[in-house]
Enzyme design. Structure first.
Site, short mmCIF file in Angstrom:
data_model
loop_
_atom_site.label_atom_id
_atom_site.label_comp_id
_atom_site.label_asym_id
_atom_site.label_seq_id
_atom_site.Cartn_x
_atom_site.Cartn_y
_atom_site.Cartn_z
N LYS A 22 32.81 42.29 35.24
CA LYS A 22 32.46 40.86 35.24
C LYS A 22 33.07 40.16 36.46
CE LYS A 22 32.87 36.81 32.17
NZ LYS A 22 33.87 35.95 32.81
N LYS A 26 31.19 38.64 39.89
CA LYS A 26 31.38 37.26 40.34
C LYS A 26 31.77 37.25 41.83
CE LYS A 26 33.21 32.87 39.18
NZ LYS A 26 32.83 31.97 38.09
N ARG A 72 41.94 48.92 46.51
CA ARG A 72 43.39 49.12 46.57
C ARG A 72 43.76 50.32 45.72
NH1 ARG A 72 48.37 45.00 45.27
NH2 ARG A 72 47.54 45.06 43.15
N GLU A 135 55.70 45.20 50.85
CA GLU A 135 56.17 44.45 49.68
C GLU A 135 57.41 45.06 49.06
OE1 GLU A 135 52.91 44.45 46.80
OE2 GLU A 135 52.31 46.47 47.37
N ASP A 162 56.37 41.56 44.63
CA ASP A 162 57.09 42.83 44.55
C ASP A 162 58.35 42.79 45.39
OD1 ASP A 162 55.74 45.05 42.96
OD2 ASP A 162 54.05 44.17 44.03
N ILE A 228 43.98 35.39 44.20
CA ILE A 228 43.86 36.05 42.89
C ILE A 228 42.84 35.38 41.97
CG2 ILE A 228 46.08 37.24 42.72
CD1 ILE A 228 46.10 34.11 40.93
N HIS A 229 42.31 34.24 42.42
CA HIS A 229 41.34 33.52 41.58
C HIS A 229 40.25 32.96 42.49
CE1 HIS A 229 39.65 30.51 38.85
NE2 HIS A 229 40.26 31.16 37.86
N ASP A 276 51.88 24.68 79.57
CA ASP A 276 51.78 25.76 80.56
C ASP A 276 51.12 26.96 79.89
OD1 ASP A 276 53.89 26.71 79.06
OD2 ASP A 276 55.30 26.90 80.72
N1 COA Z 1 37.96 37.75 40.81
C1 COA Z 1 36.72 37.49 40.37
N2 COA Z 1 36.44 36.66 39.35
C2 COA Z 1 37.49 36.10 38.73
C3 COA Z 1 38.82 36.34 39.12
C4 COA Z 1 39.04 37.22 40.20
N3 COA Z 1 40.28 37.51 40.65
N4 COA Z 1 39.67 35.64 38.33
C5 COA Z 1 38.88 34.96 37.47
N5 COA Z 1 37.58 35.24 37.70
C6 COA Z 1 36.41 34.67 37.01
C7 COA Z 1 36.52 34.78 35.50
O1 COA Z 1 35.96 35.98 35.06
C8 COA Z 1 35.70 33.58 35.08
O2 COA Z 1 34.33 33.89 35.25
P1 COA Z 1 33.18 33.11 34.44
O3 COA Z 1 33.28 31.67 34.82
O4 COA Z 1 31.93 33.75 34.93
O5 COA Z 1 33.48 33.37 33.00
C9 COA Z 1 36.03 32.53 36.11
O6 COA Z 1 36.41 33.28 37.29
C10 COA Z 1 37.15 31.61 35.74
O7 COA Z 1 38.29 32.36 35.41
P2 COA Z 1 39.50 31.75 34.55
O8 COA Z 1 39.06 31.61 33.12
O9 COA Z 1 40.00 30.55 35.23
O10 COA Z 1 40.60 32.86 34.70
P3 COA Z 1 40.85 34.10 33.69
O11 COA Z 1 41.70 33.63 32.57
O12 COA Z 1 39.57 34.76 33.38
O13 COA Z 1 41.69 35.05 34.62
C11 COA Z 1 43.53 35.94 35.84
C12 COA Z 1 42.97 34.72 35.11
C13 COA Z 1 44.81 35.59 36.53
C14 COA Z 1 43.76 37.07 34.83
C15 COA Z 1 42.46 36.37 36.87
O14 COA Z 1 42.30 35.32 37.77
C16 COA Z 1 42.70 37.67 37.58
O15 COA Z 1 42.39 38.73 37.06
N6 COA Z 1 43.19 37.65 38.85
C17 COA Z 1 43.40 38.80 39.64
C18 COA Z 1 44.51 39.68 39.13
C19 COA Z 1 44.79 40.85 40.03
O16 COA Z 1 43.88 41.49 40.54
N7 COA Z 1 46.09 41.15 40.28
C20 COA Z 1 46.48 42.19 41.14
C21 COA Z 1 46.66 41.74 42.55
S1 COA Z 1 47.91 40.53 42.81
MG MG Z 2 52.22 44.47 44.69
#
Ligand code: COA
Ligand code: MG
Length: 291
Positions: A22, A26, A72, A135, A162, A228-229, A276
């Site tokens: 999912k 996105k 990754r 890190e 980290d 991350i978002h 300069d």
């Molecule tokens: N990449 C793609 N899509 C993402 C996303 C991401 N990193 N984080 C959230 N989304 C999507 C959700 O699926 C949701 O989609 P929808 O509107 O179609 O339902 C929308 O964006 C809004 O998300 P939200 O409800 O605000 O966040 P969440 O509770 O679903 O997720 C986290 C929060 C922090 C778990 C999530 O942002 C995440 O997984 N981040 C990345 C974590 C990661 O990869 N960490 C390792 C590297 S540091």
């Molecule tokens: Mg790390």
């Protein structure tokens, strides 16, 4: 001097757990330069194999448009990377990211696996790009050997969370506790003609905080930032693109410089300040970023 910009220009790089189709879906249509399909810490230990399968399927079936697709890996010491590369390389990601890089040997091990995959798949040598995350304390100490470990390497990614754990620092909004490492990473990248990407900003509801941290990263010399978002990437893209006012200033400074050089002056006054050669170089970098 060869410039970092010979490589694909990346302002925003968005992480997502590799076991979430999912989120990958996105990201594939989102406003982002690079999509990072994570197999490491974003994935629970018991879902590592599932994530590998999902990432492979996503690479094969989704249209990412012009977005860069990076995977990754887990650290070499886990023994997982050979199977991770085996399962994904044929789906042609643009490259791989090594987490917690600590010495040249970490990069050499992955480089060899990528070389073998390229040979097996009939890809051009070096087609699969490589990035290393710095890190850990040891990674910071060994920046030089990491940065020049292999010509395949295109960039360094700074990981503050980290690192803070490793050195016993407490994370704060101002981030002074990781400043030495953050600055060392961007300096090593510049020295070895690599791109440098800043740490993630974990408080994804704080847009103003993200913007301020991005601006500071750019002032340090970073050309992009990991996210991350999805809500973070438009803010980061904007922060790492020169504004019309910056472009205009750079353009006028270059013109003034050329006029002054022709007239025989190396240093001169521009908008009330001394200008300069170093400022000319900086102004050219601003214009390069816009193209
Ligand atoms: N990449 C793609 N899509 C993402 C996303 C991401 N990193 N984080 C959230 N989304 C999507 C959700 O699926 C949701 O989609 P929808 O509107 O179609 O339902 C929308 O964006 C809004 O998300 P939200 O409800 O605000 O966040 P969440 O509770 O679903 O997720 C986290 C929060 C922090 C778990 C999530 O942002 C995440 O997984 N981040 C990345 C974590 C990661 O990869 N960490 C390792 C590297 S540091
Ligand atoms: Mg790390």
């Amino acid at each position: 001097m060869a410039l970092q910009n010979e490589h694909f220009a990346r302002r925003s790089l968005l992480f997502m757990p590799g076991d979430s189709m999912k989120k990958i879906q996105k990201a594939a249509g989102w406003e982002v330069d690079s999509v990072i399909l994570d197999l490491e810490d974003g994935v629970a230990q018991k879902r590592k194999v599932e994530a590998r399968t999902t990432v492979s399927e996503a690479l094969q079936t989704l249209d990412f448009g012009g977005r860069e697709r990076l995977v990754r890996l887990n650290h070499v010491s886990t023994g997982l990377p050979p199977a991770e590369i085996e399962a994904t390389a044929a789906r042609r990601p643009d490259g791989y990211i090594i987490p917690k890089a600590e010495e040249a040997a970490d990069l050499h091990a992955i480089d060899r696996l990528l070389e073998a995959a390229e040979l097996r798949l009939g890809l051009e040598a070096g087609a699969l790009r490589l990035f290393a995350m710095i890190e850990t304390a040891l990674g910071v100490m060994n920046l030089q050997e990491i940065a020049r470990a292999t010509p395949r390497l295109e960039g360094l990614i700074f990981g503050a969370e980290d690192l803070a754990g490793d050195i016993g620092a407490v994370r704060t909004p101002a981030a002074w506790e990781v400043f030495y490492a953050r600055s060392a990473v961007v300096t090593a990248a510049a020295a070895y003609n690599l791109q440098a990407f800043d740490m993630v900003f974990t408080d994804f509801h704080d847009d103003a905080g993200l913007e301020a941290e991005s601006r500071f990263a750019r002032q340090l010399g970073y050309t992009g930032k990991t996210c991350i978002h999805p809500n973070q990437t438009p803010i980061v893209n904007r922060a790492f693109s020169p504004s019309p006012a910056e472009l205009d200033h750079a353009q006028r400074l270059i013109e003034a410089f050329e006029t002054q050089q022709a007239a025989g002056a190396g240093a001169f006054t521009f908008n009330g300040k001394m200008v300069d050669m170093p400022m000319l170089v900086a102004a050219r970098k601003v214009l390069e970023r816009a193209t």
